[in-house]
Design a protein around this motif. Structure first.
Motif, PDB file in Angstrom:
ATOM      1  N   CYS A  85     -10.763  -7.538  -6.634  1.00 16.49           N
ATOM      2  CA  CYS A  85     -12.116  -7.986  -7.145  1.00 16.49           C
ATOM      3  C   CYS A  85     -12.410  -9.452  -6.501  1.00 16.49           C
ATOM      4  N   CYS A  86     -11.305 -10.272  -6.664  1.00 16.49           N
ATOM      5  CA  CYS A  86     -11.623 -11.835  -6.348  1.00 16.49           C
ATOM      6  C   CYS A  86     -10.830 -12.316  -5.113  1.00 16.49           C
ATOM      7  N   ARG A  87      -9.921 -11.349  -4.613  1.00 11.85           N
ATOM      8  CA  ARG A  87      -9.184 -11.747  -3.466  1.00 11.85           C
ATOM      9  C   ARG A  87      -8.022 -12.842  -3.682  1.00 11.85           C
TER      10      ARG A  87
ATOM     11  N   GLU B  68     -10.276  -5.546 -11.073  1.00 16.76           N
ATOM     12  CA  GLU B  68     -10.297  -4.166 -10.237  1.00 16.76           C
ATOM     13  C   GLU B  68      -8.588  -3.683  -9.577  1.00 16.76           C
ATOM     14  N   ARG B  69      -8.648  -2.626  -9.520  1.00 17.76           N
ATOM     15  CA  ARG B  69      -7.284  -2.019  -9.033  1.00 17.76           C
ATOM     16  C   ARG B  69      -7.591  -1.773  -7.601  1.00 17.76           C
ATOM     17  N   TRP B  70      -6.413  -1.956  -6.805  1.00 19.55           N
ATOM     18  CA  TRP B  70      -6.525  -1.532  -5.367  1.00 19.55           C
ATOM     19  C   TRP B  70      -6.902  -0.075  -5.367  1.00 19.55           C
ATOM     20  N   PRO B  71      -7.634   0.438  -4.635  1.00 21.02           N
ATOM     21  CA  PRO B  71      -8.009   1.750  -4.219  1.00 21.02           C
ATOM     22  C   PRO B  71      -7.048   2.530  -3.438  1.00 21.02           C
ATOM     23  N   SER B  72      -6.822   3.792  -3.764  1.00 20.58           N
ATOM     24  CA  SER B  72      -6.007   4.535  -2.935  1.00 20.58           C
ATOM     25  C   SER B  72      -6.333   4.340  -1.491  1.00 20.58           C
ATOM     26  N   GLY B  73      -5.303   4.458  -0.455  1.00 20.21           N
ATOM     27  CA  GLY B  73      -5.750   4.178   0.913  1.00 20.21           C
ATOM     28  C   GLY B  73      -5.739   2.637   1.280  1.00 20.21           C
ATOM     29  N   SER B  74      -5.308   1.647   0.269  1.00 22.00           N
ATOM     30  CA  SER B  74      -5.205   0.196   0.541  1.00 22.00           C
ATOM     31  C   SER B  74      -3.746  -0.118   0.774  1.00 22.00           C
ATOM     32  N   ASP B  75      -2.877   0.962   1.158  1.00 23.00           N
ATOM     33  CA  ASP B  75      -1.679   0.626   1.331  1.00 23.00           C
ATOM     34  C   ASP B  75      -1.216  -0.533   2.452  1.00 23.00           C
ATOM     35  N   SER B  76      -1.937  -0.826   3.490  1.00 22.66           N
ATOM     36  CA  SER B  76      -1.837  -1.914   4.237  1.00 22.66           C
ATOM     37  C   SER B  76      -2.302  -3.244   3.957  1.00 22.66           C
ATOM     38  N   GLU B  77      -2.688  -3.289   2.732  1.00 23.49           N
ATOM     39  CA  GLU B  77      -3.292  -4.594   2.293  1.00 23.49           C
ATOM     40  C   GLU B  77      -2.063  -5.634   1.744  1.00 23.49           C
ATOM     41  N   LYS B  78      -1.930  -6.757   2.343  1.00 24.94           N
ATOM     42  CA  LYS B  78      -0.860  -7.651   1.625  1.00 24.94           C
ATOM     43  C   LYS B  78      -1.381  -8.144   0.629  1.00 24.94           C
ATOM     44  N   ALA B  79      -0.952  -7.466  -0.640  1.00 26.84           N
ATOM     45  CA  ALA B  79      -1.522  -7.645  -1.838  1.00 26.84           C
ATOM     46  C   ALA B  79      -0.323  -8.034  -2.871  1.00 26.84           C
TER      47      ALA B  79
ATOM     48  N   ARG C 120       4.632 -12.156   2.158  1.00 33.18           N
ATOM     49  CA  ARG C 120       3.564 -11.300   1.529  1.00 33.18           C
ATOM     50  C   ARG C 120       3.936  -9.770   1.935  1.00 33.18           C
ATOM     51  N   LEU C 121       3.996  -8.944   1.068  1.00 35.44           N
ATOM     52  CA  LEU C 121       4.210  -7.393   0.998  1.00 35.44           C
ATOM     53  C   LEU C 121       2.882  -6.662   1.122  1.00 35.44           C
ATOM     54  N   THR C 122       2.758  -5.601   1.947  1.00 31.20           N
ATOM     55  CA  THR C 122       1.713  -4.586   1.690  1.00 31.20           C
ATOM     56  C   THR C 122       2.147  -3.976   0.402  1.00 31.20           C
ATOM     57  N   ILE C 123       1.136  -3.340  -0.061  1.00 27.63           N
ATOM     58  CA  ILE C 123       1.246  -2.408  -1.360  1.00 27.63           C
ATOM     59  C   ILE C 123       2.055  -1.520  -0.798  1.00 27.63           C
TER      60      ILE C 123
ATOM     61  N   ALA D 240       2.113  -0.367 -12.934  1.00 22.65           N
ATOM     62  CA  ALA D 240       1.563  -0.276 -11.688  1.00 22.65           C
ATOM     63  C   ALA D 240       0.041   0.259 -11.791  1.00 22.65           C
ATOM     64  N   HIS D 241      -0.256   0.989 -12.803  1.00 26.60           N
ATOM     65  CA  HIS D 241      -1.520   1.645 -13.008  1.00 26.60           C
ATOM     66  C   HIS D 241      -2.601   0.450 -13.009  1.00 26.60           C
ATOM     67  N   LEU D 242      -2.190  -0.607 -13.620  1.00 30.19           N
ATOM     68  CA  LEU D 242      -3.100  -1.729 -13.664  1.00 30.19           C
ATOM     69  C   LEU D 242      -3.270  -2.505 -12.476  1.00 30.19           C
ATOM     70  N   TYR D 243      -2.592  -2.279 -11.437  1.00 31.89           N
ATOM     71  CA  TYR D 243      -3.047  -3.077 -10.076  1.00 31.89           C
ATOM     72  C   TYR D 243      -3.555  -1.933  -9.075  1.00 31.89           C
ATOM     73  N   PHE D 244      -2.874  -0.715  -8.954  1.00 31.55           N
ATOM     74  CA  PHE D 244      -2.974   0.088  -7.851  1.00 31.55           C
ATOM     75  C   PHE D 244      -3.246   1.602  -8.475  1.00 31.55           C
ATOM     76  N   GLU D 245      -4.143   2.176  -7.635  1.00 28.18           N
ATOM     77  CA  GLU D 245      -4.670   3.517  -8.023  1.00 28.18           C
ATOM     78  C   GLU D 245      -3.341   4.454  -7.455  1.00 28.18           C
ATOM     79  N   VAL D 246      -2.657   4.030  -6.467  1.00 28.26           N
ATOM     80  CA  VAL D 246      -1.308   4.659  -6.125  1.00 28.26           C
ATOM     81  C   VAL D 246      -0.556   3.981  -6.889  1.00 28.26           C
ATOM     82  N   HIS D 247       0.680   4.802  -7.175  1.00 25.46           N
ATOM     83  CA  HIS D 247       1.740   4.692  -8.163  1.00 25.46           C
ATOM     84  C   HIS D 247       3.173   4.565  -7.439  1.00 25.46           C
TER      85      HIS D 247
END
Length: 112
Positions: free
Chosen positions: A35-37, A55-66, A75-78, A103-110
Motif C-alpha cells: 500500500c505504501c511501498r 494491504e496484503r501482497w496479492p497472489s502472484g507477487s512472489d518475485s517482489e523483494k518485500a 532483501r528477500l523475495t516473497i 503470514a495471512h496479514l502480509y501475503f495472500e499466499v501462505h
C-alpha cells in the motif's frame, strides 16, 4: 530508522528491525507493505504509524523483494522468504518461525 541503507518505519527499537511489539532474538525481519511501498517491522507498527489501512501482497507477487533481513540487509523475495525455512539464505541468521502465524496479514499466499 535507516537499517542497512533502507528506511524502516514504525516503532523500531534496534538496528536489526526489532520493534516494541516483537523483540526476540529471532525477530529480525521487516516487511514492505504494498500500500505504501514502505518497510515496517510488523503489522502492528504499520497500524500504529501509517495513515492508511494495510494491504496484503496479492497472489502472484512472489518475485517482489518485500522482506528485509535485519541481520545482513539482504532483501528477500516473497517466494524466497516463504521457502527459506526461517533462515536468511544470505547470512544464515535465524528468523522467528512464529511469524508464519501472521503470514495471512502480509501475503495472500501462505507458507506451506
Amino acid at each position: 530508522m535507516n537499517i542497512h541503507g533502507i528506511e524502516v518505519k514504525g516503532k523500531v527499537i534496534d538496528a536489526f528491525t526489532r520493534c516494541e511489539h516483537y523483540d526476540t532474538e529471532k525477530d529480525i525481519i521487516a516487511i514492505k507493505f504494498p500500500c505504501c511501498r514502505t518497510f515496517y517491522p510488523c503489522y502492528e507498527c504499520h497500524e500504529a504509524c501509517a495513515d492508511h489501512r494495510a494491504e496484503r501482497w496479492p497472489s502472484g507477487s512472489d518475485s517482489e523483494k518485500a522482506v528485509l533481513c535485519g541481520s545482513c540487509g539482504h532483501r528477500l523475495t516473497i517466494a524466497e522468504y516463504q521457502g527459506c525455512g526461517y533462515v536468511c539464505p544470505h547470512c544464515l541468521a535465524a528468523f522467528n518461525p512464529r511469524c508464519g502465524r501472521h503470514a495471512h496479514l502480509y501475503f495472500e499466499v501462505h507458507n506451506p
